[in-house]
Scaffold this active site. Structure first.
Site, PDB file in Angstrom:
ATOM      1  N   GLY A   1       0.781  -1.226   0.000  1.00  0.00           N
ATOM      2  CA  GLY A   1       0.000   0.000   0.000  1.00  0.00           C
ATOM      3  C   GLY A   1       0.815   1.279   0.000  1.00  0.00           C
TER       4      GLY A   1
ATOM      5  CD  GLU B   1       1.900  -9.081   1.175  1.00  0.00           C
ATOM      6  OE1 GLU B   1       0.857  -8.397   1.221  1.00  0.00           O
ATOM      7  OE2 GLU B   1       1.934 -10.293   1.392  1.00  0.00           O
TER       8      GLU B   1
ATOM      9  NE  ARG C   1      -1.145   1.756  -4.989  1.00  0.00           N
ATOM     10  CZ  ARG C   1      -2.396   1.748  -5.446  1.00  0.00           C
ATOM     11  NH1 ARG C   1      -2.783   2.648  -6.306  1.00  0.00           N
ATOM     12  NH2 ARG C   1      -3.253   0.846  -5.014  1.00  0.00           N
TER      13      ARG C   1
ATOM     14  NE  ARG D   1      -5.401   2.697  -9.605  1.00  0.00           N
ATOM     15  CZ  ARG D   1      -5.107   3.921  -9.225  1.00  0.00           C
ATOM     16  NH1 ARG D   1      -4.756   4.850 -10.118  1.00  0.00           N
ATOM     17  NH2 ARG D   1      -5.144   4.260  -7.957  1.00  0.00           N
TER      18      ARG D   1
ATOM     19  CE1 TYR E   1      -9.785   1.054  -7.500  1.00  0.00           C
ATOM     20  CE2 TYR E   1      -8.598   3.057  -8.055  1.00  0.00           C
ATOM     21  CZ  TYR E   1      -8.650   1.685  -7.924  1.00  0.00           C
ATOM     22  OH  TYR E   1      -7.548   0.927  -8.244  1.00  0.00           O
TER      23      TYR E   1
ATOM     24  CB  CYS F   1     -20.444   2.862 -25.408  1.00  0.00           C
ATOM     25  SG  CYS F   1     -20.034   2.829 -27.138  1.00  0.00           S
ATOM     26  CD  GLU F   2     -20.327   3.599 -18.388  1.00  0.00           C
ATOM     27  OE1 GLU F   2     -20.839   4.039 -17.366  1.00  0.00           O
ATOM     28  OE2 GLU F   2     -20.822   2.676 -19.065  1.00  0.00           O
TER      29      GLU F   2
ATOM     30  CE1 TYR G   1      -3.304  -3.611  -7.691  1.00  0.00           C
ATOM     31  CE2 TYR G   1      -2.100  -1.582  -7.303  1.00  0.00           C
ATOM     32  CZ  TYR G   1      -2.414  -2.875  -6.939  1.00  0.00           C
ATOM     33  OH  TYR G   1      -1.824  -3.440  -5.839  1.00  0.00           O
TER      34      TYR G   1
HETATM   35  C1  LIG Z   1      -2.542  -8.092   0.665  1.00  0.00           C
HETATM   36  C2  LIG Z   1      -2.028  -7.047  -0.244  1.00  0.00           C
HETATM   37  N1  LIG Z   1      -0.694  -6.832  -0.296  1.00  0.00           N
HETATM   38  C3  LIG Z   1      -0.175  -5.891  -1.109  1.00  0.00           C
HETATM   39  C4  LIG Z   1      -0.985  -5.125  -1.914  1.00  0.00           C
HETATM   40  C5  LIG Z   1      -0.335  -4.122  -2.790  1.00  0.00           C
HETATM   41  O1  LIG Z   1      -0.792  -2.851  -2.606  1.00  0.00           O
HETATM   42  P1  LIG Z   1      -0.030  -1.641  -3.328  1.00  0.00           P
HETATM   43  O2  LIG Z   1       0.053  -2.004  -4.771  1.00  0.00           O
HETATM   44  O3  LIG Z   1      -0.903  -0.481  -3.098  1.00  0.00           O
HETATM   45  O4  LIG Z   1       1.307  -1.577  -2.699  1.00  0.00           O
HETATM   46  C6  LIG Z   1      -2.368  -5.299  -1.880  1.00  0.00           C
HETATM   47  C7  LIG Z   1      -3.243  -4.481  -2.728  1.00  0.00           C
HETATM   48  O5  LIG Z   1      -4.409  -4.578  -2.806  1.00  0.00           O
HETATM   49  C8  LIG Z   1      -2.911  -6.298  -1.030  1.00  0.00           C
HETATM   50  O6  LIG Z   1      -4.225  -6.519  -0.964  1.00  0.00           O
END
Ligand SMILES: Cc1ncc(COP(=O)(O)O)c(C=O)c1O
Length: 481
Positions: free
Chosen positions: A277, A319, A322, A363, A367, A394-395, A424
């Site tokens: 995240g 993890e 992005r 995206r 959202y 078409c949106e 994404y």
């Molecule tokens: C469990 C988990 N790890 C890592 C990520 C990666 O998030 P980001 O790409 O925002 O770092 C996500 C994204 O949805 C996730 O659900």
């Protein structure tokens, strides 16, 4: 903030200057450097170029739209997480953008890989990623996917529900296996951009709540199962996180659970996963922390909390998705129709329609994500005007870049590039309106490589078998074959 508006015009947010954060540029030709990957520059005549290849050259050779990855930049972002978080395991979140080449690059740079479906696992395996360095997520893994993970020998399965634990237990026993397991918990913390919300409960589909004791029960269930090797707790609090505040609250709540479990069982789980995240800059309003800043703060959170709880610091993992893939790629579009639409109060908005849209990047429509854009093929001396880059679907919510100042003379045939498009976009792409998905190419040292070829209408038609009796669809006599 969300602008989602299904199948209708979006009204009421109209001004000539756009949102408050969007400043008219003093030079509309100039790149805002921190939005672009490291090898992107503008040439003397105002053309965008990446690793020595101009966008005109790319468009001529690859076509448009195309997703263009700066390989050196992606690799270096991956490396910087490994360097900053030395001693921790960095799993690249493959869901953000995955292909065989990308999996290979991140593995080369020393990262582990997080997948969340059988399909993503297949890509990782095709890339030759060491299965022990793969973590598999998913809130609704099928039995088939669990078998696939065990066949491959993935290092960690992140279990997401009591039901999954029961199913995995049976499957592991049948196979006399003992997979490594982390339990994904919800800590009542949700983080987005500059804010986080800490509540007692989480109302969402992922994970098992700490509140009420379900997470502790799940940990105990795994621990008492001879076919499950309980490794630790996993927590992911959200996306576009710009500082460590949310990690602080979630870290404290989850480590408290870790310590409570140790006290109850005498077993200190060896691992702890803090999820992904980490935020990136999509527009000038975004200024995310660097991996080094985050690493320092997150290390402090884990170490101080473990010390005060009297437990050893487990092996920690993160993890990022992005933050590695997002800024490393831009989307290249060709301009088609340009319209100036009169608005209430005598104002007007320029709509620049490009040859892709919500099928290659959902995206914004999904959202309300914000992006930036630049006129990529030439310098312009026209004044900047508030523009909206829209797609061909078409949106009416088919918006790529909601608000950007672009030169007033953008016209049919120009190229528009959208930075920070790596994450994404391809991974959430669709074939809406039967539009084939664009190719993914990488550029390094003046050379273009194909990662994912452009889909064709023939590819799409090859799935459409007309109408044939069930069970004969693979037969030799299909119409159109
Ligand atoms: C469990 C988990 N790890 C890592 C990520 C990666 O998030 P980001 O790409 O925002 O770092 C996500 C994204 O949805 C996730 O659900």
């Amino acid at each position: 903030m969300t602008h989602t508006h299904v199948a209708g015009a979006i009204h009421g947010d109209v001004t000539t200057r756009g949102p408050v954060w969007l400043q008219p540029p003093s030079d509309v030709n100039q790149l805002v450097d921190h939005l672009w990957s490291s090898e992107v520059t503008k040439t003397a005549d105002g053309e965008l170029s990446v690793a020595g290849v101009t966008v005109s050259d790319l468009a001529a050779r690859v076509g448009t739209p195309a997703l263009v990855v700066d390989e050196a930049d992606l690799r270096s972002r991956a490396r910087s997480f490994v360097d900053a978080f030395t001693g921790w395991d960095v799993f690249y979140a493959g869901k953000s953008f995955l292909s065989v080449a990308i999996a290979t690059w991140v593995a080369d740079e020393g990262l582990f890989l997080d997948v969340c479906s059988g399909g993503e696992l297949a890509v990782a395996l095709r890339a030759g990623v060491d299965p022990l360095k793969i973590g598999m997520h998913g809130n609704n893994k099928s039995d088939e996917e669990l078998h696939q993970a065990l066949d491959a020998g993935v290092g960690r399965l992140i279990v997401d529900s009591a039901d999954e634990i029961e199913r995995l237990s049976v499957i592991a026993a049948e196979r006399d296996a003992r997979p490594g397991v982390l339990v994904r918990v919800t800590a009542g913390v949700e983080a987005h951009t500059h804010e986080y919300i800490a509540t007692a409960r989480e109302d969402q589909k992922f994970g098992i709540p700490i509140t009420g004791g379900a997470a502790l029960a799940a940990l105990l269930r795994c621990h008492n199962d001879e076919h499950l090797n309980l490794l630790g707790i996993h927590s992911h609090i959200g996306s576009q996180i710009f500082d460590a505040e949310g990690f602080d609250v979630a870290g404290r709540r989850t480590l408290r659970l870790h310590a409570q479990f140790a006290e109850q069982t005498g077993y200190e789980m060896p691992e702890f996963d803090m999820g992904g995240g980490f935020g990136i800059a999509y527009t000038t309003q975004d200024s995310p922390a660097t991996p080094y800043e985050l690493a320092e703060q997150m290390r402090h959170i884990v170490e101080s909390e473990c010390t005060s709880l009297g437990v050893a610091v487990p092996r920690v993992s993160i993890e990022p998705g992005r933050a590695i893939s997002g800024p490393a790629a831009f989307m290249l579009y060709r301009v088609g129709t340009v319209k100036t639409v009169p608005l209430d109060g005598g104002q007007a908005r320029v709509y620049i329609a490009v040859d892709g849209g919500m099928s290659d990047n959902i995206r914004t429509a999904l959202y309300g994500a914000e992006y930036s854009a630049t006129l990529a093929n030439r310098r312009s001396s026209a004044p900047p005007v508030l523009s909206r880059v829209v797609g061909k679907h078409c949106e009416s919510g088919d918006i790529v870049v909601r608000d950007e100042f672009l030169p007033a003379d953008v016209r049919r045939g120009d190229l528009i590039a959208v930075p920070a498009s790596g994450a994404y976009s391809r991974s959430m792409a669709s074939n809406y309106n039967h539009v084939p998905r664009p190719p993914v190419v990488s550029v390094a040292d003046g050379k273009i490589s194909m990662l994912l070829r452009r889909e064709t209408v023939e590819d799409l038609l090859s799935h459409d078998v007309g109408q044939v009796p069930w069970g004969t669809e693979d037969g030799p006599e299909l119409p159109g074959r």
